[in-house]
Design a protein around this motif. Structure first.
Motif, PDB file in Angstrom:
ATOM      1  N   PRO A  78       0.815  -1.224   0.000  1.00 43.54           N
ATOM      2  CA  PRO A  78       0.000   0.000   0.000  1.00 43.54           C
ATOM      3  C   PRO A  78       0.845   1.269   0.000  1.00 43.54           C
ATOM      4  N   TRP A  79       2.162   1.129   0.198  1.00 42.34           N
ATOM      5  CA  TRP A  79       3.035   2.307   0.294  1.00 42.34           C
ATOM      6  C   TRP A  79       4.067   2.342  -0.812  1.00 42.34           C
ATOM      7  N   VAL A  80       3.779   1.662  -1.938  1.00 47.69           N
ATOM      8  CA  VAL A  80       4.773   1.550  -2.995  1.00 47.69           C
ATOM      9  C   VAL A  80       5.158   2.918  -3.560  1.00 47.69           C
ATOM     10  N   GLY A  81       4.249   3.880  -3.530  1.00 44.46           N
ATOM     11  CA  GLY A  81       4.549   5.200  -4.070  1.00 44.46           C
ATOM     12  C   GLY A  81       5.210   6.135  -3.076  1.00 44.46           C
ATOM     13  N   LEU A  82       5.452   5.667  -1.860  1.00 43.36           N
ATOM     14  CA  LEU A  82       5.979   6.534  -0.805  1.00 43.36           C
ATOM     15  C   LEU A  82       7.383   6.137  -0.373  1.00 43.36           C
ATOM     16  N   GLU A  83       8.038   5.292  -1.144  1.00 41.99           N
ATOM     17  CA  GLU A  83       9.334   4.771  -0.715  1.00 41.99           C
ATOM     18  C   GLU A  83      10.471   5.769  -0.852  1.00 41.99           C
ATOM     19  N   ASP A  84      10.192   6.953  -1.436  1.00 40.24           N
ATOM     20  CA  ASP A  84      11.213   7.990  -1.429  1.00 40.24           C
ATOM     21  C   ASP A  84      11.339   8.642  -0.053  1.00 40.24           C
ATOM     22  N   GLN A  85      10.406   8.303   0.845  1.00 38.74           N
ATOM     23  CA  GLN A  85      10.488   8.726   2.234  1.00 38.74           C
ATOM     24  C   GLN A  85      10.797   7.504   3.097  1.00 38.74           C
ATOM     25  N   SER A  86      11.276   7.742   4.290  1.00 40.21           N
ATOM     26  CA  SER A  86      11.574   6.623   5.173  1.00 40.21           C
ATOM     27  C   SER A  86      10.287   6.026   5.728  1.00 40.21           C
ATOM     28  N   PHE A  87      10.369   4.787   6.150  1.00 37.71           N
ATOM     29  CA  PHE A  87       9.224   4.114   6.751  1.00 37.71           C
ATOM     30  C   PHE A  87       8.714   4.908   7.957  1.00 37.71           C
ATOM     31  N   ASP A  88       9.633   5.427   8.743  1.00 36.64           N
ATOM     32  CA  ASP A  88       9.247   6.172   9.939  1.00 36.64           C
ATOM     33  C   ASP A  88       8.528   7.474   9.564  1.00 36.64           C
ATOM     34  N   GLN A  89       8.985   8.162   8.524  1.00 34.89           N
ATOM     35  CA  GLN A  89       8.318   9.391   8.088  1.00 34.89           C
ATOM     36  C   GLN A  89       6.899   9.108   7.637  1.00 34.89           C
ATOM     37  N   VAL A  90       6.723   8.039   6.873  1.00 35.74           N
ATOM     38  CA  VAL A  90       5.377   7.685   6.400  1.00 35.74           C
ATOM     39  C   VAL A  90       4.496   7.297   7.576  1.00 35.74           C
ATOM     40  N   ALA A  91       5.064   6.594   8.551  1.00 39.29           N
ATOM     41  CA  ALA A  91       4.290   6.194   9.732  1.00 39.29           C
ATOM     42  C   ALA A  91       3.777   7.424  10.478  1.00 39.29           C
ATOM     43  N   ARG A  92       4.621   8.408  10.656  1.00 39.79           N
ATOM     44  CA  ARG A  92       4.210   9.617  11.384  1.00 39.79           C
ATOM     45  C   ARG A  92       3.193  10.426  10.578  1.00 39.79           C
ATOM     46  N   TRP A  93       3.400  10.494   9.284  1.00 38.27           N
ATOM     47  CA  TRP A  93       2.473  11.250   8.430  1.00 38.27           C
ATOM     48  C   TRP A  93       1.081  10.609   8.431  1.00 38.27           C
ATOM     49  N   LEU A  94       1.012   9.286   8.295  1.00 39.79           N
ATOM     50  CA  LEU A  94      -0.284   8.616   8.303  1.00 39.79           C
ATOM     51  C   LEU A  94      -0.980   8.760   9.655  1.00 39.79           C
ATOM     52  N   LYS A  95      -0.207   8.750  10.721  1.00 38.77           N
ATOM     53  CA  LYS A  95      -0.790   8.926  12.050  1.00 38.77           C
ATOM     54  C   LYS A  95      -1.408  10.310  12.175  1.00 38.77           C
ATOM     55  N   ILE A 104      -2.378  12.414   9.595  1.00 38.24           N
ATOM     56  CA  ILE A 104      -3.407  12.789   8.628  1.00 38.24           C
ATOM     57  C   ILE A 104      -4.657  11.915   8.720  1.00 38.24           C
ATOM     58  N   ARG A 105      -4.486  10.597   9.064  1.00 36.72           N
ATOM     59  CA  ARG A 105      -5.641   9.696   9.112  1.00 36.72           C
ATOM     60  C   ARG A 105      -5.756   8.934  10.422  1.00 36.72           C
ATOM     61  N   ASP A 106      -4.876   9.204  11.385  1.00 40.47           N
ATOM     62  CA  ASP A 106      -4.857   8.485  12.656  1.00 40.47           C
ATOM     63  C   ASP A 106      -4.701   6.980  12.430  1.00 40.47           C
ATOM     64  N   VAL A 107      -3.820   6.617  11.488  1.00 42.01           N
ATOM     65  CA  VAL A 107      -3.547   5.214  11.169  1.00 42.01           C
ATOM     66  C   VAL A 107      -2.154   4.870  11.670  1.00 42.01           C
ATOM     67  N   ASP A 108      -2.072   3.832  12.507  1.00 40.14           N
ATOM     68  CA  ASP A 108      -0.785   3.355  13.015  1.00 40.14           C
ATOM     69  C   ASP A 108      -0.265   2.249  12.109  1.00 40.14           C
ATOM     70  N   ILE A 109       0.967   2.392  11.628  1.00 41.29           N
ATOM     71  CA  ILE A 109       1.537   1.293  10.841  1.00 41.29           C
ATOM     72  C   ILE A 109       2.716   0.641  11.556  1.00 41.29           C
ATOM     73  N   TYR A 110       2.947   1.031  12.811  1.00 40.36           N
ATOM     74  CA  TYR A 110       3.816   0.233  13.669  1.00 40.36           C
ATOM     75  C   TYR A 110       2.920  -0.722  14.455  1.00 40.36           C
ATOM     76  N   PRO A 111       3.403  -1.900  14.807  1.00 40.38           N
ATOM     77  CA  PRO A 111       2.564  -2.841  15.561  1.00 40.38           C
ATOM     78  C   PRO A 111       2.052  -2.222  16.851  1.00 40.38           C
ATOM     79  N   SER A 112       0.848  -2.629  17.230  1.00 40.09           N
ATOM     80  CA  SER A 112       0.231  -2.124  18.450  1.00 40.09           C
ATOM     81  C   SER A 112       0.967  -2.650  19.676  1.00 40.09           C
TER      82      SER A 112
END
Length: 880
Positions: A56-73, A75-83
């Motif tokens: 689901p993040w194939v278009g966002l790989e120019d950013q780090s995984f951690d940056q995308v995790a914080r951005w999704l949290k 903008i959409r309150d979605v956690d992509i680190y394990p609970s």
């Protein structure tokens, strides 16, 4: 670069839009480019019948995984680190080594410039790393509020982002008016109407004119809207781009915010938006579909939110950031409220800066990395200990090439123990970029990974008499199905249908419920006898076509694909008398996700057709003669055959067995003799991993066949759940290692790859596909409400293209709960990012990374992990 910000809260809407520009001056091309750029936040979603795993993040790989995790949290309150619960359960299972958790903490502290004593920082972080929540009463304490007010003047060097949210979401968060929920409900309705081409009794009028125009013609009559809303939408421009500009201008979105605003809207319903994106990529006449989708959505948003504009800024109900930081020190740092007055302003800032940086996202990142490193250390131990075992050369009677699919690993391991057999791992489409057309069908299917496009069409044919007879029988079956479907959808005949079909369908239902295995076998046998396919040939010889793809291969292409496939699997010499090319497929009943259990890369296509094509190419005398001239000499008595590994109950079904030499016949009989024991061994291993079985099963084969035929079975098999690593190396590296069906295995010998071309192809193709599979399972586990598809038992197949929960949800494009969890509380799939292990010298891998900046980026940005092992057994971790 860091900037100094105070704890004054987010910017207000008025501040953000103090000088809005007029969007009418933005060109059409700029608008189209913004839509295209915004589409990076979603993944294309094809129909579920041709399910293909995608990150689901194939278009966002120019950013780090951690940056995308914080951005999704944000903008959409979605956690992509394990609970926290997932992480704690993993630790309780022993999957996370506490020593590695401590090492991760120390590594992070070493990377920070702290203005605190090290022991103070360690004590705070180590306690916070236990992942317990701050007590709710601590955030509302009177003394804490007073201290927050007193210290509000402090400024900290932090990066503070303000992600653009949709106005409908922002307003919904501030009030009790469910504007975004209403907007989503409308969009789901219109998307279903437009995309449905099979299930609806009445099709959407004017569909051929495009999504926006079809919507614009009907929305003005929508009774779900009030008169003012219908009037506003009636007056929208006839063209999607013009309507998009008008709506954005009315909402006062400035040009600098437009792409972010598009991204926010695409993330509101990523499933339906993903389907629009897929259609726009697949059909040239619908290339503007995603733009039309946004035009409809933002125009609808304008109509729904117009009475509330301008939206006033309201203070957040969440405790201020400074309050949370002070409470964190009181709870985890043993620093009472009254002790802050004894600290200097510099010390206060240092304490707050540490608490700010060591936030919840970072803590769970350290836990995830420790989990991944624990698995890595254990895999390393398995492989390196295996290196010490001597691998004596022994005569091999048969060689079998399997797909790299993780489910092949236990089967290969058991087969190798059962006799003098050698196995290879290679991508399951066997390097053949083909589109297949089976006998009696006008439908073609691309039989290769979705990232590639077919270049040839292969048709299955039979003699004229056999073909005509078979086609007539197929038409009878298809006619019955079509008539039944038409009667269901027709308003009048649907009233009569239950009376006619009810008794027969009731009998079938009862049989399926009480005797699923026997009923399934009986129906399959009946279908087989009625639709018995005659002997067929494949159109391997080149034939040009005026329209579409050429049929078959030229003589040069036959040799090229045969040589390429043999080189990719590392089989260029020492051929056994029998070489079996094994595709793989699955079997399940009443399962919308049936295609997801077939090849995870090829859109639900089985690899059997490709296996048959490759085997026939390698048996071709002219192909063999030309291969011999290029250094690949296949002995005259070596015969290639094709089979299919049915992963649900681990059968090997023969698809193509030509005339065998004496040695090949002996090898074939040896495989046949070994298969029952192999199947039972792998089935027992497979059954032991399925939940809630207990000791009740007696025959593993029958039990798994029952799973495959049972209408009510939510979990016929685990699929690729549990996948964690991708090993590129010789079979000697992993032979006899029990990798528990968690590893993709691709055969590779670096000594036969002087220019690195084979390794480059593996990384660009199979490894990337494996990463997509891995991240789809990862996303469906850590964020099942957003990236998964919920409970299988409550799913609704909609529009013939996908599933929803209920009748008004997003189009769900992830994996169901039952594919990743044993129960509501216990996980099965461990959400670990893929570990790629390459057996090659350091300089070879360094050269690979220099040649493939995209692969290097995946490693550096944390989307995959990379390790190498050289010929001396030295294991090296490639850090970010």
């Amino acid at each position: 670069m860091d900037e100094t910000l105070t704890f004054s809260g987010p910017l207000s809407l008025e501040q953000e839009k103090s000088t809005p520009d007029i969007l009418t001056f933005v060109s059409t091309n700029d608008m189209i480019n913004m839509v295209s750029n915004a589409s990076r936040v979603i993944a294309p979603l094809g129909p579920i019948a041709s399910f293909a795993a995608r990150s689901p993040w194939v278009g966002l790989e120019d950013q780090s995984f951690d940056q995308v995790a914080r951005w999704l949290k944000e903008i959409r309150d979605v956690d992509i680190y394990p609970s926290v619960s997932l992480l704690q359960e993993a630790k309780n299972r022993g999957d996370i080594d506490p020593k590695l958790l401590e090492k991760g903490l120390q590594r992070w502290l070493d990377s920070q410039s702290l203005k605190l004593p090290r022991n103070v920082a360690e004590r705070f972080c180590r306690t916070a790393l236990q992942l317990d929540d701050l007590p709710a009463n601590s955030l509302t304490a009177t003394e804490l509020k007073a201290l927050t007010k007193k210290m509000n003047h402090l400024a900290l060097p932090v990066v503070k982002s303000h992600p653009t949210q949709t106005l409908s979401l922002r307003f919904e968060q501030q009030s009790r008016v469910k504007v975004e929920r209403e907007l989503n409900r409308h969009m789901i309705k219109w998307c279903k109407l437009f995309l449905d081409e099979s299930h609806g009794a009445w099709s959407l009028p004017n569909r051929k004119e495009g999504f926006y125009r079809a919507w614009h013609r009907l929305v003005q009559y929508d009774p779900a809207l009030n008169r003012a809303q219908r009037q506003l939408l009636r007056n929208c421009p006839q063209e999607a781009i013009s309507a998009l500009k008008e709506a954005l201008t009315a909402l006062e979105i400035s040009p600098s915010q437009v792409q972010d605003y598009f991204e926010a809207h695409l993330l509101s319903l990523p499933g339906w938006a993903g389907m629009m994106l897929w259609r726009s990529e697949e059909a040239p006449r619908e290339k503007s579909l995603l733009t039309e989708y946004l035009a409809v959505r933002i125009s609808m948003e304008w109509a729904l939110i117009q009475p509330y504009l301008p939206i006033p800024e309201q203070p957040s109900e969440e405790p201020p950031l400074l309050t949370r930081l002070l409470a964190a020190w009181a709870h985890w740092g043993d620093l009472p409220i009254e002790a802050w007055s004894n600290l200097s302003p510099t010390q206060q800032r240092a304490h707050l800066a540490l608490a700010y940086r060591f936030d919840d996202v970072l803590r769970r990142r350290i836990w995830l990395e420790a989990w991944e490193q624990t698995y890595e250390e254990r895999l390393k131990e398995i492989i390196t200990s295996n290196k010490s075992v001597s691998h004596t050369e022994k005569p091999v009677s048969a060689q079998l090439a399997f797909c790299i699919d993780t489910r092949s690993e236990p089967f290969r391991r058991a087969l190798e123990k059962a006799g003098p057999f050698e196995t290879f791992g290679v991508a399951g489409f066997f390097g053949l970029p083909i589109e297949t057309c089976e006998l009696g069908s006008t439908h073609t299917h691309a039989s290769l990974p979705v990232m590639l496009k077919p270049q040839h069409k292969i048709k299955e044919s039979a003699s004229e008499v056999d073909s005509e007879s078979y086609q007539q029988r197929r038409e009878v079956v298809n006619s019955v199905k079509h008539t039944f479907q038409t009667m269901k959808q027709n308003m009048l005949t649907s009233l009569l249908l239950p009376e006619v079909s009810g008794p027969w369908l009731s009998l079938q239902m009862l049989a399926r419920v009480f005797f699923p295995r026997r009923t399934g076998r009986a129906l399959a046998k009946l279908r087989y006898e009625w639709l018995k396919k005659p002997s067929t040939e494949l159109s391997l010889d080149y034939a040009d076509t005026e329209l579409g793809l050429p049929i078959g291969f030229s003589e040069e292409e036959k040799v090229h694909y045969a040589r390429q496939s043999l080189q990719m699997m590392g089989l260029t010499k020492n051929f056994a008398p029998l070489v079996v090319i094994c595709g793989h497929g699955s079997h399940s009943t009443n399962n919308p996700y049936a295609a997801a259990l077939d090849c995870g890369a090829c859109g639900g296509a089985s690899g059997g057709f490709n296996a048959r094509v490759l085997a026939m190419l390698c048996n071709h005398p002219k192909v063999r003669q030309t291969l011999a001239n290029t250094g690949i000499s296949i002995p005259g008595d070596t015969v290639f055959a094709a089979a299919e590994h049915i992963t649900t109950f681990n059968e090997l079904r023969w698809l193509y067995v030509p005339q065998l030499s004496e040695a090949a016949k002996k090898a074939f009989d040896g495989i046949q003799e070994a298969l029952p024991g192999v199947r039972n061994h792998v089935n027992e291993e497979q059954l032991s991993q399925l939940p809630n079985l207990g000791p009740r099963f007696k025959n593993p084969k029958y039990e798994l066949q029952r799973f495959a035929e049972d209408w009510s079975e939510l979990r016929p098999e685990w699929g690729l759940a549990g996948n964690a690593a991708f090993i590129i190396g010789t079979r000697r590296l992993t032979q006899a290692c029990n990798l528990h069906g968690r590893v993709f295995l691709h055969t590779y010998d670096w000594q036969k790859d002087c220019d690195g071309a084979i390794l480059s192809n593996i990384v660009a193709g199979p490894a990337t596909v494996a990463q997509w599979i891995n991240l789809q399972y990862y996303a469906s586990t850590v964020a099942p409400h957003y990236y998964g598809s919920g409970n299988k038992a409550t799913q609704t197949v909609t529009a013939g293209i996908g599933v929803m929960q209920g009748n008004a949800s997003d189009l769900l494009y992830g994996l169901p709960w039952q594919s990743v969890m044993k129960s509501d509380e216990e996980f099965y799939h461990a959400p670990l990012r893929l570990l790629v292990v390459i057996e090659a010298p350091h300089e070879r891998v360094e050269r690979l990374l220099n040649r493939h900046p995209e692969f290097r980026q995946k490693v550096q940005h944390g989307w995959i992990r990379l390790a190498t092992i050289d010929s001396k057994g030295r294991w090296e971790i490639w850090s970010k």
